[in-house]
Write a protein that holds these residues in place. Structure first.
Motif, PDB file in Angstrom:
ATOM      1  N   PRO A 151      27.141  46.309  35.072  1.00  8.91           N
ATOM      2  CA  PRO A 151      26.207  45.671  34.132  1.00  8.91           C
ATOM      3  C   PRO A 151      24.835  46.319  34.166  1.00  8.91           C
ATOM      4  N   PRO A 160      26.128  41.684  30.439  1.00 12.04           N
ATOM      5  CA  PRO A 160      27.569  41.704  30.701  1.00 12.04           C
ATOM      6  C   PRO A 160      28.236  42.981  30.198  1.00 12.04           C
ATOM      7  N   MET A 170      31.457  39.166  32.878  1.00 12.32           N
ATOM      8  CA  MET A 170      30.585  39.172  34.051  1.00 12.32           C
ATOM      9  C   MET A 170      31.394  38.710  35.249  1.00 12.32           C
ATOM     10  N   SER A 200      22.553  36.152  33.355  1.00 14.02           N
ATOM     11  CA  SER A 200      23.182  37.139  32.482  1.00 14.02           C
ATOM     12  C   SER A 200      22.683  36.936  31.058  1.00 14.02           C
TER      13      SER A 200
END
Length: 359
Positions: A151, A160, A170, A200
């Protein structure tokens, strides 16, 4: 053209693979007569790409008697909303709906189910994410073909990894050495799960599938208390031992006010690749009976399948559904039932209200 008659004819059109009509779903957005023909716009609160052709044919059959030689132009849109979660838990930016996939017991195919449900949902036209919450044994990067992904970081958030299917993924597997054991106590696991989810940068995800570890421990408790879950799916095999643990997962979701959208029975039957003989190795109808007792849908019954195992090992979930129509049909039907169940829930309007701070 008589627009009211066309409206009435459209409202009676059955939506494929459901017991619903366009009128009952208030899916008719507009009907306009223009110089180049009749323009019809439909809008759904769930993905319908997989039934688009059949739906278009039904619409044409319904209105052609009223249009004469005029052309029919059909537009189909989706507007998937954010739906209610547990009381007191706020929704997450960039994620509309979260579906937890649980089993209570390991080895029943929960991660496989998560990967294939997510892939089916993406093929249906939805924006999909997968969060691998099985922190001790992360397998989603491998199953979704992004095991070598890492990532990116932007504004102190993780981006992600995107699979070929368009799924945003993720997992702790991106951040630790997959050959090393994760030796963490419960509080560290809970903190790691929250960081993976909240730190995220999810990009407008309609449905985020969370692949839970087996059991009803710290991860599940964190999920129920701090993560906005729209609903859950329980995966089991027909075997009595698996059903015992599946019922524990069901009980856990009931206690924390997370609805169960359905039961998916895995490894229902083994079909010999040589002679075609079918044998219920793990018993029969266990998942169906569990769904009946819970009064929730049986989302599907999946056979023991060599192509499924090979696809999960090779990270080719998308190709699996493209190349095996019989498998694709089961997962797509299950994903569509999930999407309908989410759409039937009340919508979440909490983000429309001002935040009140007491000083």
């Amino acid at each position: 053209m008589n627009i009211p008659e066309i409206q009435a004819a459209l409202e009676a059109v059955d939506i494929p693979q459901t017991e619903r009509t366009l009128g009952g779903e208030t899916a008719i957005k507009s009907i306009e007569e223009r110089s180049d023909g009749l323009h019809i716009a439909l809008q759904f609160s769930y993905p319908v790409r997989h039934i688009g052709t059949e739906l278009a044919n039904r619409v044409q059959e319904a209105v052609i008697a009223y249009t004469g030689d005029a052309s029919i132009h059909l537009g189909i849109e989706t507007d998937i909303g954010t739906h209610k979660v547990q009381p007191g838990v706020a929704t997450i930016k960039g994620v509309k709906n979260i579906i937890a996939v649980a089993s209570g017991k390991g080895g029943v195919g929960k991660s496989t189910t998560t990967a294939n449900l997510a892939t089916a949902m993406a093929r249906m036209g939805a924006r999909v994410g997968v969060l691998d919450a099985d922190l001790y044994g992360p397998s989603q990067p491998t199953m979704l073909g992004v095991a070598d992904g890492k990532p990116d970081q932007k504004n102190q958030k993780l981006i992600p990894v995107e699979a070929d299917s368009g799924i945003q993924v993720m997992s702790i597997g991106f951040l630790v050495d997959t050959d090393q054991a994760v030796v963490w106590r419960g509080p560290m696991l809970s903190q790691a799960l929250q960081q993976l989810l909240f730190q995220s940068e999810w990009n407008d995800v309609d449905y985020l599938f969370i692949d839970l570890p087996p059991g009803t421990g710290d991860i599940q408790l964190t999920l129920s208390q701090k993560i906005p879950v729209t609903g859950s799916v329980v995966v089991t095999t027909p075997q009595d031992i698996a059903l015992i643990d599946a019922r524990k997962a069901v009980d856990m979701f009931h206690k924390v006010n997370i609805p169960i959208f359905g039961v998916l029975e895995n490894m229902s039957v083994h079909i010999c690749s040589n002679c075609g003989h079918a044998e219920a190795i793990f018993g029969s109808e266990g998942g169906k009976n569990l769904a009946g007792r819970l009064n929730v849908p049986l989302l599907g019954q999946l056979p023991l399948s060599l192509p499924v195992r090979e696809a999960m090992d090779n990270g080719t979930a998308l190709q699996l559904l493209d190349n095996h129509p019989e498998i694709e049909q089961i997962y797509t039907a299950a994903a569509f039932q999930l999407a309908l169940s989410v759409a039937d829930k009340g919508k979440d309007f909490s983000n429309r209200f001002p935040r009140i701070v007491v000083e």
